[in-house]
Enzyme design. Structure first.
Site, PDB file in Angstrom:
ATOM      1  N   ARG A  25      37.761  45.698  44.223  1.00 20.52           N
ATOM      2  CA  ARG A  25      36.847  44.888  43.400  1.00 20.52           C
ATOM      3  C   ARG A  25      36.103  43.861  44.255  1.00 20.52           C
ATOM      4  NH1 ARG A  25      38.912  44.406  37.702  1.00 20.52           N
ATOM      5  NH2 ARG A  25      39.736  46.479  37.255  1.00 20.52           N
ATOM      6  N   CYS A  47      46.361  35.624  27.227  1.00 17.67           N
ATOM      7  CA  CYS A  47      47.431  36.630  27.269  1.00 17.67           C
ATOM      8  C   CYS A  47      48.056  36.588  28.655  1.00 17.67           C
ATOM      9  CB  CYS A  47      46.882  38.024  26.917  1.00 17.67           C
ATOM     10  SG  CYS A  47      46.223  38.939  28.315  1.00 17.67           S
ATOM     11  N   CYS A  82      37.497  39.336  24.480  1.00 18.89           N
ATOM     12  CA  CYS A  82      38.515  40.116  25.191  1.00 18.89           C
ATOM     13  C   CYS A  82      39.430  40.847  24.213  1.00 18.89           C
ATOM     14  CB  CYS A  82      39.342  39.211  26.094  1.00 18.89           C
ATOM     15  SG  CYS A  82      40.596  40.153  26.954  1.00 18.89           S
ATOM     16  N   LYS A 112      42.493  44.135  44.681  1.00 19.16           N
ATOM     17  CA  LYS A 112      41.751  42.888  44.921  1.00 19.16           C
ATOM     18  C   LYS A 112      41.990  42.345  46.328  1.00 19.16           C
ATOM     19  CE  LYS A 112      41.650  41.725  40.057  1.00 19.16           C
ATOM     20  NZ  LYS A 112      42.003  40.761  38.996  1.00 19.16           N
ATOM     21  N   CYS A 129      40.239  31.513  30.715  1.00 22.03           N
ATOM     22  CA  CYS A 129      39.646  32.858  30.666  1.00 22.03           C
ATOM     23  C   CYS A 129      38.820  32.980  29.381  1.00 22.03           C
ATOM     24  CB  CYS A 129      40.752  33.908  30.699  1.00 22.03           C
ATOM     25  SG  CYS A 129      41.655  34.016  29.142  1.00 22.03           S
ATOM     26  N   ARG A 185      29.815  43.256  34.286  1.00 22.22           N
ATOM     27  CA  ARG A 185      30.220  42.347  35.363  1.00 22.22           C
ATOM     28  C   ARG A 185      29.530  42.751  36.668  1.00 22.22           C
ATOM     29  NH1 ARG A 185      36.500  42.364  36.312  1.00 22.22           N
ATOM     30  NH2 ARG A 185      36.533  41.297  34.303  1.00 22.22           N
ATOM     31  N   CYS A 210      44.164  36.166  33.979  1.00 25.23           N
ATOM     32  CA  CYS A 210      42.804  36.184  34.543  1.00 25.23           C
ATOM     33  C   CYS A 210      42.339  34.837  35.081  1.00 25.23           C
ATOM     34  CB  CYS A 210      41.824  36.712  33.502  1.00 25.23           C
ATOM     35  SG  CYS A 210      42.201  38.396  33.014  1.00 25.23           S
ATOM     36  N   LYS A 230      43.411  48.796  39.784  1.00 22.97           N
ATOM     37  CA  LYS A 230      42.508  47.825  40.400  1.00 22.97           C
ATOM     38  C   LYS A 230      43.091  47.328  41.727  1.00 22.97           C
ATOM     39  CE  LYS A 230      42.684  45.012  36.811  1.00 22.97           C
ATOM     40  NZ  LYS A 230      42.646  43.852  35.903  1.00 22.97           N
TER      41      LYS A 230
HETATM   42 FE1  SRM Z   1      41.073  39.917  34.273  1.00 22.43          FE
HETATM   43  C1  SRM Z   1      41.677  42.563  32.233  1.00 22.43           C
HETATM   44  C2  SRM Z   1      38.496  38.985  32.399  1.00 22.43           C
HETATM   45  C3  SRM Z   1      40.116  37.833  36.743  1.00 22.43           C
HETATM   46  C4  SRM Z   1      44.179  40.220  35.700  1.00 22.43           C
HETATM   47  N1  SRM Z   1      40.191  40.695  32.643  1.00 22.43           N
HETATM   48  C5  SRM Z   1      40.562  41.820  31.961  1.00 22.43           C
HETATM   49  C6  SRM Z   1      39.539  42.176  30.879  1.00 22.43           C
HETATM   50  C7  SRM Z   1      38.542  43.112  31.491  1.00 22.43           C
HETATM   51  C8  SRM Z   1      40.129  42.686  29.558  1.00 22.43           C
HETATM   52  C9  SRM Z   1      40.273  44.177  29.361  1.00 22.43           C
HETATM   53  O1  SRM Z   1      40.827  44.863  30.239  1.00 22.43           O
HETATM   54  O2  SRM Z   1      39.865  44.641  28.301  1.00 22.43           O
HETATM   55  C10 SRM Z   1      38.937  40.759  30.642  1.00 22.43           C
HETATM   56  C11 SRM Z   1      37.516  40.721  30.084  1.00 22.43           C
HETATM   57  C12 SRM Z   1      37.394  39.575  29.117  1.00 22.43           C
HETATM   58  C13 SRM Z   1      36.002  39.278  28.719  1.00 22.43           C
HETATM   59  O3  SRM Z   1      35.731  39.249  27.511  1.00 22.43           O
HETATM   60  O4  SRM Z   1      35.175  39.018  29.585  1.00 22.43           O
HETATM   61  C14 SRM Z   1      39.186  40.102  31.976  1.00 22.43           C
HETATM   62  N2  SRM Z   1      39.507  38.745  34.577  1.00 22.43           N
HETATM   63  C15 SRM Z   1      38.592  38.402  33.635  1.00 22.43           C
HETATM   64  C16 SRM Z   1      37.697  37.280  34.111  1.00 22.43           C
HETATM   65  C17 SRM Z   1      36.277  37.370  33.586  1.00 22.43           C
HETATM   66  C18 SRM Z   1      38.354  35.937  33.698  1.00 22.43           C
HETATM   67  C19 SRM Z   1      37.568  34.699  33.965  1.00 22.43           C
HETATM   68  O5  SRM Z   1      37.890  33.707  33.312  1.00 22.43           O
HETATM   69  O6  SRM Z   1      36.697  34.645  34.807  1.00 22.43           O
HETATM   70  C20 SRM Z   1      37.865  37.448  35.626  1.00 22.43           C
HETATM   71  C21 SRM Z   1      36.868  38.401  36.218  1.00 22.43           C
HETATM   72  C22 SRM Z   1      36.984  38.459  37.711  1.00 22.43           C
HETATM   73  C23 SRM Z   1      35.902  39.259  38.388  1.00 22.43           C
HETATM   74  O7  SRM Z   1      34.777  38.796  38.418  1.00 22.43           O
HETATM   75  O8  SRM Z   1      36.220  40.323  38.918  1.00 22.43           O
HETATM   76  C24 SRM Z   1      39.255  38.056  35.699  1.00 22.43           C
HETATM   77  N3  SRM Z   1      41.946  39.218  35.974  1.00 22.43           N
HETATM   78  C25 SRM Z   1      41.431  38.261  36.791  1.00 22.43           C
HETATM   79  C26 SRM Z   1      42.445  37.731  37.646  1.00 22.43           C
HETATM   80  C27 SRM Z   1      42.274  36.602  38.650  1.00 22.43           C
HETATM   81  C28 SRM Z   1      41.868  37.122  40.000  1.00 22.43           C
HETATM   82  O9  SRM Z   1      41.703  38.305  40.212  1.00 22.43           O
HETATM   83  O10 SRM Z   1      41.726  36.278  40.891  1.00 22.43           O
HETATM   84  C29 SRM Z   1      43.613  38.413  37.337  1.00 22.43           C
HETATM   85  C30 SRM Z   1      45.021  38.158  37.944  1.00 22.43           C
HETATM   86  C31 SRM Z   1      45.167  38.748  39.300  1.00 22.43           C
HETATM   87  C32 SRM Z   1      45.586  40.182  39.218  1.00 22.43           C
HETATM   88  O11 SRM Z   1      44.724  41.042  39.150  1.00 22.43           O
HETATM   89  O12 SRM Z   1      46.786  40.445  39.192  1.00 22.43           O
HETATM   90  C33 SRM Z   1      43.285  39.346  36.287  1.00 22.43           C
HETATM   91  N4  SRM Z   1      42.639  41.212  34.047  1.00 22.43           N
HETATM   92  C34 SRM Z   1      43.834  41.108  34.690  1.00 22.43           C
HETATM   93  C35 SRM Z   1      44.726  42.099  34.156  1.00 22.43           C
HETATM   94  C36 SRM Z   1      46.194  42.347  34.584  1.00 22.43           C
HETATM   95  C37 SRM Z   1      46.261  43.279  35.756  1.00 22.43           C
HETATM   96  C38 SRM Z   1      47.671  43.690  36.074  1.00 22.43           C
HETATM   97  O13 SRM Z   1      47.956  43.998  37.225  1.00 22.43           O
HETATM   98  O14 SRM Z   1      48.508  43.768  35.172  1.00 22.43           O
HETATM   99  C39 SRM Z   1      44.002  42.777  33.136  1.00 22.43           C
HETATM  100  C40 SRM Z   1      44.513  43.925  32.243  1.00 22.43           C
HETATM  101  C41 SRM Z   1      44.564  45.238  32.947  1.00 22.43           C
HETATM  102  O15 SRM Z   1      44.073  45.411  34.055  1.00 22.43           O
HETATM  103  O16 SRM Z   1      45.132  46.120  32.340  1.00 22.43           O
HETATM  104  C42 SRM Z   1      42.699  42.179  33.097  1.00 22.43           C
HETATM  105 FE1  SF4 Z   2      41.679  38.690  28.250  1.00 23.73          FE
HETATM  106 FE2  SF4 Z   2      44.172  38.118  28.853  1.00 23.73          FE
HETATM  107 FE3  SF4 Z   2      42.367  38.223  30.777  1.00 23.73          FE
HETATM  108 FE4  SF4 Z   2      42.317  36.236  29.087  1.00 23.73          FE
HETATM  109  S1  SF4 Z   2      43.968  36.690  30.515  1.00 23.73           S
HETATM  110  S2  SF4 Z   2      40.540  37.471  29.716  1.00 23.73           S
HETATM  111  S3  SF4 Z   2      42.988  37.186  27.213  1.00 23.73           S
HETATM  112  S4  SF4 Z   2      43.017  39.932  29.566  1.00 23.73           S
END
Ligand code: SRM
Ligand code: SF4
Length: 609
Positions: free
Chosen positions: A179, A515, A476, A255, A470, A110, A519, A253
């Protein structure tokens, strides 16, 4: 590193049991004070960070070891700070296991692109890398970055080195640091938009970690012969202090996004720090700074929940960086380092209170702040289609389904960017904006896109334009259901229900995730579909389109094929009972959980709730 005695596999966060095991879960307890944190022996990811020699670990050694196609668990955790996630193809894992074969490992990388701004050359470089070194596509993320999927370990050094040559980085795109910083995507050349972008870039640079590990491994490391990498990298280690983060970086993380009430495209309140710029005409009065947004949760674990940021204080323009740094430092010192599911700023604030937070921030910053200024109603601007840039140029928003740039769309963008050289802006809606377009190029660009069969904004109904998904399966490791791959048929089926009720011109947002991690920000839209178990989603409704109200869970396990039918019951009630120009989200919110459930029960008594 093996799991320490307190390491348990969470039962229901993840589809991927390996990924689940990698998460350290300990019973929730009050957040430690700085003193307590220093007494307790660091464990899990905390211990890995501390022992990593500032994010080096054994990444370089594993890269040099051609006998393995994957990284250790410790390096898996450190790689995130370098913007890299180790993954495997979940589609092939089970059939391969049945044949006695190992999983097909690859990595996701990324980039970090503050405000989503790319030059045409940078875009073309990333596109070419997607073809040569990844799975033939690039993907625009919900935080305005580009991701590569399916990168083989052996290709990773070249990918990272060439990203660096394009004057971009993957450093700190993931990991327990600040981030990618988001900003309103519109490339409008006025004081408001230029300020937002400049500030996002300044905050992003300010919080880049200082360690030279990234440079050594991916830039210097790529220049030396691979077998010699281990020795060379060791010699070159230059220890730099991390003045903001310290050796353990942040607990989790972190943000940050910036917006104005006139355009909340960034969903600013879903961030740990949401910065709302307040202008009086062209004069920037200052910022209301909100804290504690975050969406991640775990099904059936009420101690985890989505939360919108709470306004904390108001700061004049020159004081912004200082207060943001103070907030980050408070979270560094008080965030929960024992339980990663309880480690985001939102929990620190809810455990200790917003008044405590304000007092602590003022202590660290060494000054007092004004109370947050009241916020006018937020709006979200539609950036798709053609718009005036206010400097004689135009910009064009091009819908990118689920952010995936592949096939004909990818070819079309390549041709347009090569021929017309627009600037590129990655939008929080996973779309792409072409900026700085000369008005005389408008017809040529549109014709070129049409020739490739690209669907333009005017061809889409609002639901199609405002739906996010997502990546979920197959990349993922945490996905419980599909998301990106079912987005189009699911959206089309829901749209057909809307159309049958004369509602297909309603502006409704639909966000799908595989899930509960959130995201695609499913809890901050009108309708959220959240992967619950294979083939089933939890259905959330009642949020608002402007991102200022969380939705609520209406149904827990709806089969994918029943989703349109369930929503149709709500659409029918909406048509019959909406007040004036009330939106669908506002209607669901006004009716509330019980009344909506009664409506569903009446229409379909056998539904499992
Ligand atoms: Fe996310 C984890 C994809 C935005 C909350 N996110 C992941 C991972 C890295 C899975 C992993 O940990 O193994 C995913 C990779 C999937 C893949 O195959 O690419 C993933 N997140 C994404 C992206 C690519 C989704 C998308 O459709 O674009 C976004 C990348 C953003 C970037 O460029 O930095 C993405 N993730 C978000 C958002 C939205 C936002 O930030 O505006 C959230 C919700 C906001 C937040 O952070 O609370 C988000 N991602 C999570 C979480 C839950 C965090 C938490 O506090 O519980 C995880 C899991 C974790 O961190 O343990 C996670
Ligand atoms: Fe993976 Fe869940 Fe984030 Fe979708 S919402 S990219 S399934 S961690």
């Amino acid at each position: 590193m093996d799991g320490h005695p307190g390491t348990l596999a969470p039962s229901d966060t993840a589809g991927d049991k390996d990924a689940a095991k990698r998460q350290t879960v300990t019973p929730a307890e009050p957040a430690p004070t700085p003193a307590a944190a220093s007494i307790a022996a660091p464990a899990g990811v905390e211990a890995v960070k501390l022992a990593s020699r500032q994010l080096r670990g054994t990444i370089a050694e594993t890269l040099a070891d051609e006998a393995t196609d994957r990284f250790s668990e410790d390096d898996y955790n450190l790689l995130k700070f370098h913007g890299v996630y180790q993954q495997y193809d979940r589609d092939t894992a089970t059939p391969r296991k049945q044949q006695g074969l190992d999983k097909e490992y690859s990595v996701m990388a990324r980039t970090r692109v503050p405000g989503g701004r790319l030059t045409p050359d940078q875009y073309l470089a990333l596109d070419a890398l997607g073809e040569r070194l990844a799975n033939g596509s690039i993907r625009v993320t919900t935080r305005q970055t580009i991701q590569f999927h399916g990168v083989l370990k052996g290709h990773l050094p070249a990918l990272m080195a060439e990203i660096d040559e394009a004057l971009l980085t993957c450093f700190a795109a993931c990991g327990d640091v600040v981030r990618n910083v988001m900003a309103t995507p519109a490339p409008v050349k006025d004081v408001v938009h230029e300020t937002l972008n400049r500030v996002a870039a300044e905050i992003s640079s300010h919080f880049l970690p200082k360690t030279s590990a990234y440079h050594e491994i991916w830039v210097d490391g790529a220049k030396v012969e691979r077998p010699a990498a281990k020795k060379t990298v060791k010699k070159r280690i230059r220890k730099k202090a991390e003045p903001i983060y310290g050796d353990s970086y942040l607990p989790r993380k972190f943000k940050i996004a910036i917006a104005t009430p006139d355009d909340n495209s960034t969903d600013v309140l879903t961030n740990d720090i949401g910065i709302i710029a307040l202008f009086e005409g062209d004069r920037l009065a200052g910022y209301t700074v909100a804290v504690g947004g975050g969406l991640g949760m775990t099904h059936n674990k009420p101690k985890t929940y989505p939360r919108l940021a709470t306004p904390l204080l108001f700061v004049e323009p020159d004081g912004l960086l200082g207060v943001v740094e103070a907030i980050v430092k408070v979270q560094r010192d008080y965030g929960d380092r024992k339980d990663r599911r309880h480690a985001r700023l939102k929990y620190t604030i809810d455990d200790r209170g917003i008044d405590w937070m304000r007092a602590e921030v003022e202590k660290v910053a060494g000054r007092a702040y004004e109370d947050p200024r009241p916020l006018p109603r937020f709006r979200v601007v539609d950036h798709m289609g053609w718009h005036d840039q206010k400097d004689g140029k135009l910009y064009l928003g091009i819908p990118v389904p689920s952010g995936r740039v592949s096939g004909a769309l990818r070819d079309a963008l390549w041709d347009v960017v090569t021929r017309y050289r627009p600037t590129i802006i990655l939008a929080p809606s996973q779309d792409i904006i072409l900026g700085d377009v000369d008005p005389e190029d408008r017809d040529g660009i549109e014709a070129m896109l049409r020739d490739h069969g690209v669907t333009l904004a005017q061809d889409l109904k609002p639901l199609q334009r405002w739906s996010l998904a997502c990546p979920a399966l197959p990349t993922c490791g945490l996905a419980l259901t599909e998301a990106e791959r079912i987005r189009q048929p699911l959206v089309d089926a829901v749209l057909a229900k809307l159309a049958a009720r004369g509602l297909d011109r309603e502006t409704i947002s639909l966000r799908i995730t595989g899930c509960p991690n959130g995201c695609a920000r499913p809890y901050a839209g009108d309708i959220g579909l959240v992967g619950r178990m294979p083939g089933h989603f939890a259905l959330y409704v009642g949020g608002d389109f402007e991102g200022t109200r969380l939705n609520f869970r209406l149904l827990d396990k709806v089969a994918e094929e029943e989703v349109p039918e369930m929503l149709d019951i709500l659409f029918a009630a909406f048509v019959k009972h909406r007040q004036s120009i009330e939106s669908f989200g506002d209607f669901c919110n006004r009716w509330g959980l019980e009344r909506l459930i009664q409506e569903i029960d009446a229409a379909m008594p056998a539904v499992t709730i």
